[in-house]
Design an enzyme around this catalytic site. Sequence first.
Site, PDB file in Angstrom:
ATOM      1  N   SER A  48      65.387  45.635  38.122  1.00  0.00           N
ATOM      2  CA  SER A  48      65.276  45.347  36.688  1.00  0.00           C
ATOM      3  C   SER A  48      66.619  45.416  35.966  1.00  0.00           C
ATOM      4  O   SER A  48      67.528  46.134  36.381  1.00  0.00           O
ATOM      5  CB  SER A  48      64.292  46.325  36.029  1.00  0.00           C
ATOM      6  OG  SER A  48      63.000  46.098  36.522  1.00  0.00           O
TER       7      SER A  48
ATOM      8  N   HIS B 264      62.145  41.227  29.753  1.00  0.00           N
ATOM      9  CA  HIS B 264      62.247  42.679  29.997  1.00  0.00           C
ATOM     10  C   HIS B 264      63.417  43.205  29.169  1.00  0.00           C
ATOM     11  O   HIS B 264      64.459  42.560  29.105  1.00  0.00           O
ATOM     12  CB  HIS B 264      62.509  42.870  31.501  1.00  0.00           C
ATOM     13  CG  HIS B 264      62.371  44.279  31.988  1.00  0.00           C
ATOM     14  ND1 HIS B 264      63.245  45.272  31.630  1.00  0.00           N
ATOM     15  CD2 HIS B 264      61.475  44.860  32.837  1.00  0.00           C
ATOM     16  CE1 HIS B 264      62.890  46.401  32.233  1.00  0.00           C
ATOM     17  NE2 HIS B 264      61.801  46.178  32.965  1.00  0.00           N
TER      18      HIS B 264
ATOM     19  N   CYS C 267      56.353  45.647  37.430  1.00  0.00           N
ATOM     20  CA  CYS C 267      57.196  44.710  38.189  1.00  0.00           C
ATOM     21  C   CYS C 267      56.982  44.671  39.698  1.00  0.00           C
ATOM     22  O   CYS C 267      56.494  43.678  40.234  1.00  0.00           O
ATOM     23  CB  CYS C 267      58.657  45.032  37.949  1.00  0.00           C
ATOM     24  SG  CYS C 267      59.253  44.459  36.362  1.00  0.00           S
TER      25      CYS C 267
ATOM     26  N   HIS D 213      63.366  42.532  43.037  1.00  0.00           N
ATOM     27  CA  HIS D 213      62.666  43.806  42.841  1.00  0.00           C
ATOM     28  C   HIS D 213      61.648  44.149  43.927  1.00  0.00           C
ATOM     29  O   HIS D 213      60.648  44.843  43.674  1.00  0.00           O
ATOM     30  CB  HIS D 213      61.994  43.854  41.456  1.00  0.00           C
ATOM     31  CG  HIS D 213      62.025  45.247  40.880  1.00  0.00           C
ATOM     32  ND1 HIS D 213      61.513  45.569  39.638  1.00  0.00           N
ATOM     33  CD2 HIS D 213      62.506  46.408  41.395  1.00  0.00           C
ATOM     34  CE1 HIS D 213      61.689  46.859  39.416  1.00  0.00           C
ATOM     35  NE2 HIS D 213      62.289  47.386  40.461  1.00  0.00           N
TER      36      HIS D 213
ATOM     37  N   LYS E 181      65.190  37.600  39.398  1.00  0.00           N
ATOM     38  CA  LYS E 181      64.926  39.001  39.732  1.00  0.00           C
ATOM     39  C   LYS E 181      64.046  39.101  40.977  1.00  0.00           C
ATOM     40  O   LYS E 181      63.033  38.416  41.092  1.00  0.00           O
ATOM     41  CB  LYS E 181      64.218  39.645  38.548  1.00  0.00           C
ATOM     42  CG  LYS E 181      63.779  41.084  38.774  1.00  0.00           C
ATOM     43  CD  LYS E 181      63.242  41.649  37.470  1.00  0.00           C
ATOM     44  CE  LYS E 181      62.553  42.993  37.666  1.00  0.00           C
ATOM     45  NZ  LYS E 181      62.059  43.527  36.381  1.00  0.00           N
TER      46      LYS E 181
ATOM     47  N   LYS F 282      51.672  46.020  29.188  1.00  0.00           N
ATOM     48  CA  LYS F 282      52.296  46.412  30.457  1.00  0.00           C
ATOM     49  C   LYS F 282      51.905  47.816  30.898  1.00  0.00           C
ATOM     50  O   LYS F 282      51.864  48.736  30.094  1.00  0.00           O
ATOM     51  CB  LYS F 282      53.818  46.352  30.272  1.00  0.00           C
ATOM     52  CG  LYS F 282      54.623  46.832  31.464  1.00  0.00           C
ATOM     53  CD  LYS F 282      56.114  46.586  31.276  1.00  0.00           C
ATOM     54  CE  LYS F 282      56.904  47.101  32.469  1.00  0.00           C
ATOM     55  NZ  LYS F 282      58.334  46.720  32.374  1.00  0.00           N
TER      56      LYS F 282
ATOM     57  N   ARG G  42      55.156  41.606  41.707  1.00  0.00           N
ATOM     58  CA  ARG G  42      55.948  40.620  42.446  1.00  0.00           C
ATOM     59  C   ARG G  42      55.546  40.590  43.925  1.00  0.00           C
ATOM     60  O   ARG G  42      55.491  39.526  44.546  1.00  0.00           O
ATOM     61  CB  ARG G  42      57.444  40.940  42.305  1.00  0.00           C
ATOM     62  CG  ARG G  42      57.988  40.475  40.972  1.00  0.00           C
ATOM     63  CD  ARG G  42      59.154  41.278  40.464  1.00  0.00           C
ATOM     64  NE  ARG G  42      59.141  41.208  39.021  1.00  0.00           N
ATOM     65  CZ  ARG G  42      59.726  40.244  38.306  1.00  0.00           C
ATOM     66  NH1 ARG G  42      60.423  39.310  38.917  1.00  0.00           N
ATOM     67  NH2 ARG G  42      59.620  40.216  36.998  1.00  0.00           N
TER      68      ARG G  42
ATOM     69  N   ASP H 298      59.276  38.015  32.986  1.00  0.00           N
ATOM     70  CA  ASP H 298      59.224  39.460  33.159  1.00  0.00           C
ATOM     71  C   ASP H 298      58.773  40.104  31.844  1.00  0.00           C
ATOM     72  O   ASP H 298      59.501  40.061  30.849  1.00  0.00           O
ATOM     73  CB  ASP H 298      60.635  39.941  33.543  1.00  0.00           C
ATOM     74  CG  ASP H 298      60.614  41.333  34.148  1.00  0.00           C
ATOM     75  OD1 ASP H 298      59.612  42.036  33.960  1.00  0.00           O
ATOM     76  OD2 ASP H 298      61.596  41.695  34.809  1.00  0.00           O
ATOM     77  N   ASP H 299      57.556  40.627  31.825  1.00  0.00           N
ATOM     78  CA  ASP H 299      57.023  41.305  30.631  1.00  0.00           C
ATOM     79  C   ASP H 299      56.671  40.359  29.498  1.00  0.00           C
ATOM     80  O   ASP H 299      56.688  40.756  28.317  1.00  0.00           O
ATOM     81  CB  ASP H 299      57.997  42.368  30.087  1.00  0.00           C
ATOM     82  CG  ASP H 299      58.219  43.525  31.041  1.00  0.00           C
ATOM     83  OD1 ASP H 299      57.586  43.554  32.107  1.00  0.00           O
ATOM     84  OD2 ASP H 299      59.046  44.398  30.726  1.00  0.00           O
TER      85      ASP H 299
ATOM     86  N   ASP I  59      55.018  38.422  35.210  1.00  0.00           N
ATOM     87  CA  ASP I  59      54.653  39.486  36.158  1.00  0.00           C
ATOM     88  C   ASP I  59      53.670  40.503  35.595  1.00  0.00           C
ATOM     89  O   ASP I  59      52.948  41.160  36.345  1.00  0.00           O
ATOM     90  CB  ASP I  59      55.908  40.195  36.673  1.00  0.00           C
ATOM     91  CG  ASP I  59      56.640  40.955  35.584  1.00  0.00           C
ATOM     92  OD1 ASP I  59      56.426  40.639  34.390  1.00  0.00           O
ATOM     93  OD2 ASP I  59      57.426  41.856  35.913  1.00  0.00           O
ATOM     94  N   ASN I  60      53.692  40.674  34.280  1.00  0.00           N
ATOM     95  CA  ASN I  60      52.752  41.606  33.638  1.00  0.00           C
ATOM     96  C   ASN I  60      52.870  41.448  32.136  1.00  0.00           C
ATOM     97  O   ASN I  60      53.705  40.694  31.643  1.00  0.00           O
ATOM     98  CB  ASN I  60      53.008  43.056  34.063  1.00  0.00           C
ATOM     99  CG  ASN I  60      54.446  43.499  33.942  1.00  0.00           C
ATOM    100  OD1 ASN I  60      55.115  43.789  34.933  1.00  0.00           O
ATOM    101  ND2 ASN I  60      54.973  43.523  32.723  1.00  0.00           N
TER     102      ASN I  60
END
Lengths: 470, 470
Positions: B161, B237, B80, B138, B136, B310, B84, B40-41, B289-290
Amino acid sequence: MSFKINLFLSVILLPVLLVNSCKNSPESSTQPNIVIIFCDDLGYGDLGTFGHPTIRTPNLDQMAEEGQKWTNFYVGASVCTPSRAALITGRLPIRNGMCGNRRVLFPNSIGGLQKSEITIAEALKTSGYATACVGKWHLGHLPEYLPTNHGFDSYFGIPYSNDMDLERTEDWVNHDHAMKERKYQFYNVPLMRDREIIERPAVQTTITKRYTEESVKFIRENKENPFFLYLAHNLPHIPLYTSEAFQDTSLRGLYGDVIEEIDWSVGQVLETLRNEGLAENTMVVFTSDNGPWLVFDQHGGSAGLLREGKGTTWEGGMREPTIFWWPGMINPGVVADMGSTMDLFPTACKLAGADFPADRIMDGVDLSPSLFNEGEGLRKTMFYYRRTELYAVRKDMYKAHFITESAYAGDDNLMHHNPPLLFHLGHDPSEKYNIAEDHPEIIADIMLEVERHQSELVIPESQLDRKKSE
Amino acid sequence: MSFKINLFLSVILLPVLLVNSCKNSPESSTQPNIVIIFCDDLGYGDLGTFGHPTIRTPNLDQMAEEGQKWTNFYVGASVCTPSRAALITGRLPIRNGMCGNRRVLFPNSIGGLQKSEITIAEALKTSGYATACVGKWHLGHLPEYLPTNHGFDSYFGIPYSNDMDLERTEDWVNHDHAMKERKYQFYNVPLMRDREIIERPAVQTTITKRYTEESVKFIRENKENPFFLYLAHNLPHIPLYTSEAFQDTSLRGLYGDVIEEIDWSVGQVLETLRNEGLAENTMVVFTSDNGPWLVFDQHGGSAGLLREGKGTTWEGGMREPTIFWWPGMINPGVVADMGSTMDLFPTACKLAGADFPADRIMDGVDLSPSLFNEGEGLRKTMFYYRRTELYAVRKDMYKAHFITESAYAGDDNLMHHNPPLLFHLGHDPSEKYNIAEDHPEIIADIMLEVERHQSELVIPESQLDRKKSE
């Protein structure tokens, strides 16, 4: 006249200085060969293993997997001449005269590396090493300054940068011809063997290939003796050239073609060492003289996540993608200890059983603790000079900038900082977050290092600024 | 009420949709297990093998050496929820309703991934796979949207998140508490098992460790069947947390500690696969994810040489450090072909012997040609959406930006470009040199792709913008 005198002095003084500084150690079959592969203007981010997405460097990637990838390895200056002088002498350019208001040596320069300096090649020769310099020298093109007068048995290469000998040499910013009109005939650069010019202009399209062949030949011919090979590519300095086999083959365009040919060259050197049964007795180091020349658009490289490039004292100018390789001796891994090209001199001396010069201040430290997992790295500080001024100092993870100035041929954006800018290079490798306010104690500590450094500093005449006597 | 109806519909509709779209293929011992590890991130430049100098990722580096490092691998959106949704459905968020003016789902959202969407887990279940979602989600926290209603046999993780459930949820810019006051108690995030909340607030300090243990347990318990594990870490994240063993251990500071714990986690997963004799029958994919959340100072990561991070449609927002691993099946190397998280769905279907949904437009392509050296990669284009607007398109090496907007929570610097900005991502991965003027023909060609894309686009209601009926 001055040429003759210098030549005379060098012949007389050399043995004296070496007796004073380097013990002749017995030749031994365990003396490892040492190969330094040195690029020109390669950025921190320009190899696959250092994160480039479209430059393919399978040989260097494999070299890093089998060896050590050093992620905090510095050069002694962010432009050619002083950076090369630092590697060759193990000393900061401010001590060996190889920096000045003129940033580098030019074809009309009359200065060069002084005979009073001891080179890594001279030190290794006292231990019985065969020595060769292949590629770009740039420490003086007049006869007394050439590699064969500085401890190298032989020399094959160009004496200064591949973009020199133009009518408009100083025309840095609008170097359009370097990108658009890439005829090598446009650069009247000499190719030399030992002290003779054998080709002029040097045919640059095949130059990486020929440096490689020369290096492979040297390795094969010297496999019975310990040898030291200094292979200093003159690329990817602009103007960019590749041999036919690499033309238009890279996803990164011409710049990528050039790096991929250098990667091929590295593969040839390592393969030769393997085939000759020398791999386990040879330490190979790959690095470059300074960061990418960013003003040249897509002909310049990338410093990856590091800030700025060539010519600056930001990390992108002076931290280089560096790989050590010595199968069976060096534990594979990633090394974040600090290291410098200046450290290659004492490291090589130790491996070769040659004494480290004791009659002068040396800036290099022995890298053995990091290379051979023997303990903590010995380098704790790094001094970042530009021209003859101290711009920044790193101590452990902290770097203080007293002066910043961006770009090489760029803007007049020189700024003095008091208090200095302070960055934590571990947490913030891109030098984005100034934490000076929170850490006056660290700045104070760094200022002590500066005082210590400056108190023992003796600055000789600049060889770069020397002019013909009028 | 609406919850019950949705739940009812999903139970009824699921088999119908799958019969229409996915052929039940016979179970076979050659069906490989599939593991997707999703961060995540995480920034493009945050792993050792992608060039970070002070984050040590020996397990991921080794995974890349043994497998394939993909350097042009994209996500379906730069934040996110839509990203996803793209991975899980193999479709752009604009098609599945999972994008909107609200960038992601929040604890007060009432929308989520619709039952009419087919997930990668549902497709694999029709081929007899055991499926688990760990981490996660989301894609909707209301019961009908949870993983166990979308094809996963089990779920263990947080539904949105890790910085949510604050009183001031919308306080993006001054997220000081996330950096300074990092008590997990400050975030009333639920930890769920299947459809039950089992801990609230989730104890985030041990969450990476617990996701790992859960994953290892799932692998061990399912070693006799083909399985699909979707391990979606909720870190790095912000706010950042590590278990005790990783506290203050990284040269990169807290952010590095977090990545190094994830690297440890990857090592645990791969070691389990090796120890259980499953390595040669399991494809593991690692990505995120990004890009990095750059506004968070040193708590945000680095996109390396890529531009921005991001939330943006610059490369730093949507290109992720990606590794495929499958010993004996995937030829080790670096792959510069384009790929996307959306491609994992069809690739998994093919490997599992499950049919690819045929009743809808899918955006994923089969990655097999690149993975198994069977030929040219099938992905030729990439569409970069922000919210519900098309900002940029990549075709082959060229990327055209119609709109640019920097930073996530940032400035109002939205700009429309006509003609679009044009970059050659091979030559210029940092998107620095606009070459639109020189290549109108390429822009015209990309415009045809846009027309084709938009002509078949049916945009459903945004699930992110849905409000309680008033």
